[in-house]
Write an enzyme that holds these catalytic residues in place. Sequence first.
Site, mmCIF file in Angstrom:
data_model
loop_
_atom_site.group_PDB
_atom_site.id
_atom_site.type_symbol
_atom_site.label_atom_id
_atom_site.label_comp_id
_atom_site.label_asym_id
_atom_site.label_seq_id
_atom_site.Cartn_x
_atom_site.Cartn_y
_atom_site.Cartn_z
ATOM 1 N N LEU A 32 -6.603 10.462 4.919
ATOM 2 C CA LEU A 32 -5.191 10.082 4.970
ATOM 3 C C LEU A 32 -4.466 10.814 6.098
ATOM 4 O O LEU A 32 -3.724 10.226 6.881
ATOM 5 C CB LEU A 32 -4.519 10.402 3.623
ATOM 6 C CG LEU A 32 -3.011 10.132 3.558
ATOM 7 C CD1 LEU A 32 -2.720 8.647 3.668
ATOM 8 C CD2 LEU A 32 -2.412 10.688 2.262
ATOM 9 N N LYS A 34 -5.741 12.050 8.722
ATOM 10 C CA LYS A 34 -6.264 11.575 9.984
ATOM 11 C C LYS A 34 -5.663 10.237 10.380
ATOM 12 O O LYS A 34 -5.161 10.053 11.483
ATOM 13 C CB LYS A 34 -7.766 11.403 9.758
ATOM 14 C CG LYS A 34 -8.575 11.061 10.916
ATOM 15 C CD LYS A 34 -10.019 11.385 10.539
ATOM 16 C CE LYS A 34 -10.953 10.274 10.926
ATOM 17 N NZ LYS A 34 -12.325 10.582 10.459
ATOM 18 N N LYS A 199 7.552 -0.224 4.639
ATOM 19 C CA LYS A 199 7.285 -1.368 5.513
ATOM 20 C C LYS A 199 8.577 -2.115 5.835
ATOM 21 O O LYS A 199 9.411 -2.338 4.960
ATOM 22 C CB LYS A 199 6.276 -2.320 4.845
ATOM 23 C CG LYS A 199 4.868 -1.741 4.809
ATOM 24 C CD LYS A 199 3.869 -2.770 4.361
ATOM 25 C CE LYS A 199 2.496 -2.184 4.197
ATOM 26 N NZ LYS A 199 1.762 -2.004 5.453
ATOM 27 N N HIS A 257 2.025 -1.093 -5.200
ATOM 28 C CA HIS A 257 2.621 -1.755 -4.026
ATOM 29 C C HIS A 257 3.290 -3.087 -4.373
ATOM 30 O O HIS A 257 4.451 -3.317 -4.045
ATOM 31 C CB HIS A 257 1.564 -2.010 -2.950
ATOM 32 C CG HIS A 257 0.814 -0.782 -2.537
ATOM 33 N ND1 HIS A 257 1.407 0.447 -2.457
ATOM 34 C CD2 HIS A 257 -0.478 -0.593 -2.195
ATOM 35 C CE1 HIS A 257 0.512 1.337 -2.068
ATOM 36 N NE2 HIS A 257 -0.641 0.733 -1.908
#
Length: 513
Positions: A32, A34, A199, A257
Amino acid sequence: MTSSFSEEVRKQVETQLHGGITIVVLGASGDLAKKKTFPALFGLYRNGFFPPKTHIVGYARTKMTHEEYHKRVSQYIKVPEVFRKQLNEFLAISTYVDGQYDEDASYQNLNKHIEKIENDSHIADGHKNRLFYMALPPSVFIPVAKGLKKNVYSRGSINRVVVEKPFGMDLDSSRRLDKELGALFSEDEIYRIDHYLGKEMVKNIMTLRFANVFFGSIWNAQHIENVQITFKEPFGTEGRGGYFDEFGIIRDVIQNHLFQVLSLLAMERPISMSAEAIRDEKVKVLRCIPPIVVSDALVGQYGKSVDGTKPGYLEDDTLKNKQSVTPTFATLVAWINNERWQGVPFILKAGKALNESKVDVRIQFKNVAGQLFKEVPRNELVIRVQPNEAVYMKFNNKLPGLSFQTTISELDLSYHRRYSDLRIPDAYEALILDVLRGDHSNFVRNDELDVAWTIFTPLLHELETSKVKPIEYAYGSRGPKQLDEFVKRYGFRRHQEQYIWPIQNVDGTGSRK
Ligand SMILES: *[C@@H]1O[C@H](CO)[C@@H](O)[C@H](O)[C@H]1NC(C)=O
Ligand SMILES: *[C@@H]1O[C@H](CO)[C@@H](O)[C@H](O)[C@H]1NC(C)=O
């Protein structure tokens, strides 16, 4: 407009954190950190959003020198050569400490490292602010939180803790986790990331709904037939099956999500834009949803691709249980028992190893009344979250010319065509900026999490205890063959006429593809 917004945000951050801030990335050598955390931190740095005296400290078990660490971070960030100078500046404020996750001595060492940075930059008491970003597997969540609170917590200054899913496996484990975390940090200090809330198009839902009078007035059961929220991924677990198998697609994507998207679509108008006002409304609407039942669920698991080149889920080497019934695909229907939504199915679809990569929301309106036009398709409003952000509305138009036939057309807002010089920040960048500003609006509150688990836990337990066998579908296909039949049961109607949304290409020229 953009630059004045940036100015305002910078001011907000600086007012809160003018003494500086040390951002500690725990799990700095993990996946994560990275893929997401470091690129996002660099993005914020590059755009000037860090307050003066910001430092970044990586923490993980791997032993490495500073040179090795810097080399790694540069590889994670992957910037083009033009940003080389900024990358070097970023590395200059980045240091690394190795240590264990369950050992006081390691945290005391980390604390000393941070203290030294604070002393060297002459940060006064009361301004020794610290942000702990836990890019960690759930198994070490609590031990790390304990170690931090006991040894690294900065008394008298601001402390913020960023955590990321999975927040438990079901209602009980989520409550336990919440209780343990809540005993260490206050709700105000905790930022639970659901990166969908970062988002662009998800953030746009509130604007579309509440800043447009025509959407506001048709947003209800009287005009809307059904709502579909779809997540499709074109690849399978590809060697991460061992991890995925514990969770499955419902926990991995739908419960968090897609449900966040649902709550933004369905909530009432909040009384203000404040974080608590928004989250109050989200919780309220979720409380109107009864637990999802097995008869409102269709679950699948991918097998080999039709041509045999892609392996099935059960062939993933990292999978321990070769008879696993973990779903990699699910379509679930949620019902909202309130005045606005009574009788409108919210169809949540998510799957791995499907034929395309897509996240979108499709709101299908009711049939036109009367006999004036025969069989005209329903209006649809589509919010495309990714790829190629767009909002478009399908409507019926007279075929131009002498004919009286109707044809489907669209009112189309494709971001890449409408907004030149568009740079949509990565969700993580937007969210970490919110943490710096101390804005909780786009983070999950504990009671929100609790209701979401209440809705999903009975279904998850029933699927697991009765070992409901998921329907097999081919890697790269559209999902289980039963899908069309299933969504039809809930009144979803596919258009007969083969309709292709014209703007399919990124360059936005509008040519048909
Ligand atoms: C930082 O400064 C404080 C106060 O002067 C001192 O007590 C502490 O030992 C210093 N820490 C380090 C690691 O230099
Ligand atoms: C994937 O399947 C859907 C139907 O579910 C279809 O509309 C779409 O065009 C397909 N995508 C690709 C890339 O073939």
